[in-house]
Design a protein around this motif. Structure first.
Motif, PDB file in Angstrom:
ATOM      1  N   LEU A 174       4.638  41.046  44.057  1.00 40.84           N
ATOM      2  CA  LEU A 174       4.398  42.503  44.266  1.00 40.84           C
ATOM      3  C   LEU A 174       3.010  42.221  45.067  1.00 40.84           C
ATOM      4  O   LEU A 174       2.233  41.470  44.679  1.00 40.84           O
ATOM      5  CB  LEU A 174       4.545  43.319  43.097  1.00 40.84           C
ATOM      6  CG  LEU A 174       5.956  43.535  42.656  1.00 40.84           C
ATOM      7  CD1 LEU A 174       5.735  44.515  41.428  1.00 40.84           C
ATOM      8  CD2 LEU A 174       6.781  44.247  43.605  1.00 40.84           C
ATOM      9  N   PRO A 175       2.798  43.115  46.007  1.00 40.43           N
ATOM     10  CA  PRO A 175       3.482  44.234  46.343  1.00 40.43           C
ATOM     11  C   PRO A 175       4.595  44.183  47.363  1.00 40.43           C
ATOM     12  O   PRO A 175       5.341  44.748  48.205  1.00 40.43           O
ATOM     13  CB  PRO A 175       2.638  45.229  47.027  1.00 40.43           C
ATOM     14  CG  PRO A 175       1.660  44.293  47.785  1.00 40.43           C
ATOM     15  CD  PRO A 175       1.391  43.264  46.620  1.00 40.43           C
ATOM     16  N   ARG A 176       4.927  42.462  47.595  1.00 43.84           N
ATOM     17  CA  ARG A 176       5.993  42.394  48.847  1.00 43.84           C
ATOM     18  C   ARG A 176       7.433  42.495  47.966  1.00 43.84           C
ATOM     19  O   ARG A 176       7.551  41.916  46.763  1.00 43.84           O
ATOM     20  CB  ARG A 176       5.875  40.820  49.278  1.00 43.84           C
ATOM     21  CG  ARG A 176       4.437  40.487  50.068  1.00 43.84           C
ATOM     22  CD  ARG A 176       4.719  41.048  51.445  1.00 43.84           C
ATOM     23  NE  ARG A 176       5.766  40.094  52.222  1.00 43.84           N
ATOM     24  CZ  ARG A 176       6.452  40.707  53.042  1.00 43.84           C
ATOM     25  NH1 ARG A 176       6.279  41.801  53.518  1.00 43.84           N
ATOM     26  NH2 ARG A 176       7.520  39.777  53.721  1.00 43.84           N
TER      27      ARG A 176
ATOM     28  N   ILE B  58       4.744  40.591  36.654  1.00 41.68           N
ATOM     29  CA  ILE B  58       4.800  41.372  35.440  1.00 41.68           C
ATOM     30  C   ILE B  58       3.584  42.585  35.749  1.00 41.68           C
ATOM     31  O   ILE B  58       2.484  42.308  35.869  1.00 41.68           O
ATOM     32  CB  ILE B  58       4.198  40.679  34.133  1.00 41.68           C
ATOM     33  CG1 ILE B  58       4.995  39.429  33.980  1.00 41.68           C
ATOM     34  CG2 ILE B  58       4.506  41.669  32.975  1.00 41.68           C
ATOM     35  CD1 ILE B  58       6.431  39.536  33.968  1.00 41.68           C
ATOM     36  N   PHE B  59       4.215  43.706  35.650  1.00 42.81           N
ATOM     37  CA  PHE B  59       3.276  44.967  35.974  1.00 42.81           C
ATOM     38  C   PHE B  59       3.639  46.042  35.079  1.00 42.81           C
ATOM     39  O   PHE B  59       4.552  46.084  34.201  1.00 42.81           O
ATOM     40  CB  PHE B  59       3.638  45.595  37.445  1.00 42.81           C
ATOM     41  CG  PHE B  59       5.014  45.936  37.671  1.00 42.81           C
ATOM     42  CD1 PHE B  59       4.984  47.280  37.784  1.00 42.81           C
ATOM     43  CD2 PHE B  59       6.341  45.126  37.708  1.00 42.81           C
ATOM     44  CE1 PHE B  59       6.538  47.925  38.264  1.00 42.81           C
ATOM     45  CE2 PHE B  59       7.547  45.604  38.053  1.00 42.81           C
ATOM     46  CZ  PHE B  59       7.283  47.045  38.092  1.00 42.81           C
TER      47      PHE B  59
ATOM     48  N   GLY C 292       3.395  49.790  40.230  1.00 40.97           N
ATOM     49  CA  GLY C 292       2.305  49.849  39.181  1.00 40.97           C
ATOM     50  C   GLY C 292       1.483  48.767  39.207  1.00 40.97           C
ATOM     51  O   GLY C 292       1.666  47.635  39.909  1.00 40.97           O
ATOM     52  N   PRO C 293       0.262  48.675  38.578  1.00 43.50           N
ATOM     53  CA  PRO C 293      -0.821  47.671  38.559  1.00 43.50           C
ATOM     54  C   PRO C 293      -0.188  46.786  38.022  1.00 43.50           C
ATOM     55  O   PRO C 293       0.507  46.445  37.054  1.00 43.50           O
ATOM     56  CB  PRO C 293      -1.735  48.418  37.809  1.00 43.50           C
ATOM     57  CG  PRO C 293      -1.338  49.435  37.012  1.00 43.50           C
ATOM     58  CD  PRO C 293      -0.116  49.983  37.751  1.00 43.50           C
ATOM     59  N   ILE C 294      -0.585  45.332  38.618  1.00 40.96           N
ATOM     60  CA  ILE C 294      -0.061  44.154  38.260  1.00 40.96           C
ATOM     61  C   ILE C 294      -0.880  43.491  36.969  1.00 40.96           C
ATOM     62  O   ILE C 294      -2.300  43.472  37.098  1.00 40.96           O
ATOM     63  CB  ILE C 294      -0.227  43.162  39.314  1.00 40.96           C
ATOM     64  CG1 ILE C 294       0.959  43.484  40.366  1.00 40.96           C
ATOM     65  CG2 ILE C 294       0.142  41.777  38.998  1.00 40.96           C
ATOM     66  CD1 ILE C 294       0.676  42.981  41.695  1.00 40.96           C
ATOM     67  N   ILE C 295      -0.340  42.795  36.043  1.00 40.59           N
ATOM     68  CA  ILE C 295      -1.141  42.263  35.049  1.00 40.59           C
ATOM     69  C   ILE C 295      -0.930  40.734  35.009  1.00 40.59           C
ATOM     70  O   ILE C 295      -1.923  39.919  34.803  1.00 40.59           O
ATOM     71  CB  ILE C 295      -0.190  42.606  33.511  1.00 40.59           C
ATOM     72  CG1 ILE C 295      -0.378  44.174  33.359  1.00 40.59           C
ATOM     73  CG2 ILE C 295      -0.820  41.581  32.487  1.00 40.59           C
ATOM     74  CD1 ILE C 295       0.442  44.640  32.315  1.00 40.59           C
TER      75      ILE C 295
ATOM     76  N   TYR D  20      -6.337  41.532  28.944  1.00 38.18           N
ATOM     77  CA  TYR D  20      -6.004  41.446  30.207  1.00 38.18           C
ATOM     78  C   TYR D  20      -6.697  42.287  31.093  1.00 38.18           C
ATOM     79  O   TYR D  20      -7.542  43.252  30.928  1.00 38.18           O
ATOM     80  CB  TYR D  20      -4.356  41.974  30.102  1.00 38.18           C
ATOM     81  CG  TYR D  20      -4.355  43.550  29.813  1.00 38.18           C
ATOM     82  CD1 TYR D  20      -3.822  44.269  30.865  1.00 38.18           C
ATOM     83  CD2 TYR D  20      -4.571  43.840  28.705  1.00 38.18           C
ATOM     84  CE1 TYR D  20      -3.603  45.762  30.618  1.00 38.18           C
ATOM     85  CE2 TYR D  20      -4.482  45.240  28.200  1.00 38.18           C
ATOM     86  CZ  TYR D  20      -4.008  45.967  29.361  1.00 38.18           C
ATOM     87  OH  TYR D  20      -3.846  47.475  29.213  1.00 38.18           O
ATOM     88  N   GLU D  21      -6.420  42.247  32.665  1.00 44.96           N
ATOM     89  CA  GLU D  21      -6.806  43.091  33.560  1.00 44.96           C
ATOM     90  C   GLU D  21      -5.793  43.831  34.468  1.00 44.96           C
ATOM     91  O   GLU D  21      -4.843  42.589  34.499  1.00 44.96           O
ATOM     92  CB  GLU D  21      -8.095  42.360  34.348  1.00 44.96           C
ATOM     93  CG  GLU D  21      -9.230  42.020  33.624  1.00 44.96           C
ATOM     94  CD  GLU D  21     -10.321  41.440  34.462  1.00 44.96           C
ATOM     95  OE1 GLU D  21     -10.079  41.599  35.800  1.00 44.96           O
ATOM     96  OE2 GLU D  21     -11.315  41.303  33.803  1.00 44.96           O
ATOM     97  N   GLU D  22      -5.720  44.924  34.769  1.00 44.12           N
ATOM     98  CA  GLU D  22      -4.614  45.492  35.697  1.00 44.12           C
ATOM     99  C   GLU D  22      -5.423  45.205  37.045  1.00 44.12           C
ATOM    100  O   GLU D  22      -6.415  45.764  37.303  1.00 44.12           O
ATOM    101  CB  GLU D  22      -4.457  46.623  35.283  1.00 44.12           C
ATOM    102  CG  GLU D  22      -3.711  46.899  33.843  1.00 44.12           C
ATOM    103  CD  GLU D  22      -3.314  48.459  33.505  1.00 44.12           C
ATOM    104  OE1 GLU D  22      -3.385  49.331  34.172  1.00 44.12           O
ATOM    105  OE2 GLU D  22      -2.679  48.426  32.446  1.00 44.12           O
ATOM    106  N   GLN D  23      -4.457  45.051  37.917  1.00 44.77           N
ATOM    107  CA  GLN D  23      -4.936  44.921  39.340  1.00 44.77           C
ATOM    108  C   GLN D  23      -4.103  45.884  40.053  1.00 44.77           C
ATOM    109  O   GLN D  23      -2.780  45.601  40.223  1.00 44.77           O
ATOM    110  CB  GLN D  23      -4.741  43.600  40.236  1.00 44.77           C
ATOM    111  CG  GLN D  23      -5.223  43.589  41.425  1.00 44.77           C
ATOM    112  CD  GLN D  23      -5.425  41.866  41.817  1.00 44.77           C
ATOM    113  OE1 GLN D  23      -4.962  41.015  41.076  1.00 44.77           O
ATOM    114  NE2 GLN D  23      -5.356  41.739  43.083  1.00 44.77           N
ATOM    115  N   ALA D  24      -4.543  46.740  40.865  1.00 46.70           N
ATOM    116  CA  ALA D  24      -3.676  47.579  41.705  1.00 46.70           C
ATOM    117  C   ALA D  24      -3.139  46.995  42.958  1.00 46.70           C
ATOM    118  O   ALA D  24      -3.887  45.958  43.390  1.00 46.70           O
ATOM    119  CB  ALA D  24      -4.734  48.799  42.391  1.00 46.70           C
TER     120      ALA D  24
END
Length: 307
Positions: free
Chosen positions: A106-108, A130-131, A140-143, A184-188
């Motif tokens: 993702l986002p592909r 995994i998001f 949604g944001p990627i983990i 963890y950090e979430e990445q838009a």
């Protein structure tokens, strides 16, 4: 950790078993109701064999689904191959929220046929994400993400079962640990790189022999084993599976028009496209079973172009 599990089929079953094998507590399993006469859901069967609470709601948007989730008092929700829409009111109930698996980088390739499309487009890499599920489909944001190559002859089945399936199971375990321990950090997702494609169904899987050899070959790979790329031979619809491609290097190698049979060998039959021939090894005629393509050609007395 206490897990509320949402999923279905073999991927859901394998992921459930992986969490249980390392000692996690699965406090409830949500899976879709099976249609009458359908094959039993592998996840539901596995959960019931282990005496886990199983919930089969026709919609996860219902107040009944939300109430069931609240009663579980889970630390985290884990979505492993889910085709039901799961609203925020449902997925945000566990203490650490919910994580979801998707078989693309993702986002592909957002959407329901994310494994088929990159193969059909001739891409050389795929992977899993995994998001955090949101109300936008796969947005949604990627983990966590893991990538893998797509081999030049790799089929949908080979890419999924040999690479994306085990990568996805392991990544869900890893992501669950990261989230519940707050490491963890979430990445838009980068919308400028995003794509969405719908289901790879009958219209998408029909072969146009006037396309280039590589396009036809990639289409067949992207549909093997399901839904199967199809064409019509001798008035019969047939689905093609195992194939090779044979590029033509010069005009002298052209053996007829696109869609015509160039040769019948002991192994299969060769069909012309622009740029070469597709050698079909396995096919399935409508109403029949998979068979050797050469046997089909001989039984139907198919003619080679020019004969």
């Amino acid at each position: 950790m206490k897990i509320a599990f949402i999923g279905q089929q073999e991927f859901g079953k394998a992921t459930l078993e992986a969490f249980l094998a390392r000692g996690d507590e699965v406090v409830g399993v949500f899976c879709m109701p099976e249609k009458a006469g359908a094959k039993p859901d592998a996840l539901r069967v596995a959960a019931q064999e282990r005496h886990l609470p199983v919930f089969q709601f026709s919609s996860l948007k219902s107040s009944y689904a939300e109430h069931a989730m609240r009663e579980l008092n889970a630390d985290i929700g884990v979505m492993a191959y889910v085709v039901q829409f799961a609203p925020q009111a449902f997925v945000n109930i566990p203490r650490c929220g919910t994580i979801q698996f998707h078989p693309s980088l993702l986002p592909r390739h957002r959407g329901p046929s994310a494994i088929s499309w990159p193969i059909a487009l001739g891409e050389t890499h795929s992977g899993i994400s995994i998001f955090r599920p949101t109300d936008g489909l796969d947005e949604g944001p990627i983990i966590l993400q893991k990538s893998c190559p797509i081999g030049p002859d790799e089929t949908l089945g080979e890419l999924y079962f040999n690479k994306l399936f085990p990568l996805g199971v392991a990544a869900l375990l890893e992501a669950a640990d990261l989230v519940t321990s707050d490491r963890y950090e979430e990445q838009a997702q980068d919308e400028s790189q995003a794509s969405y494609e719908g289901w790879y169904h009958e219209e998408e899987s029909r072969i146009n022999w006037a396309n280039h050899l590589n396009q036809v070959y990639n289409l067949i790979r992207a549909c093997n084993p399901a839904p199967g790329a199809w064409t019509v031979l001798d008035g019969t619809r047939v689905w093609l599976y195992d194939c090779h491609k044979h590029p033509v290097r010069g005009f002298s190698g052209v053996r007829g028009k696109p869609g015509e049979i160039a040769a019948i060998t002991e192994a299969g039959l060769l069909i012309n496209t622009h740029g070469g021939q597709i050698e079909v090894l396995k096919l399935r005629p409508e109403g029949g079973k998979k068979m050797n393509a050469a046997d089909f050609a001989r039984e139907r007395k198919l003619l080679i172009s020019g004969h």
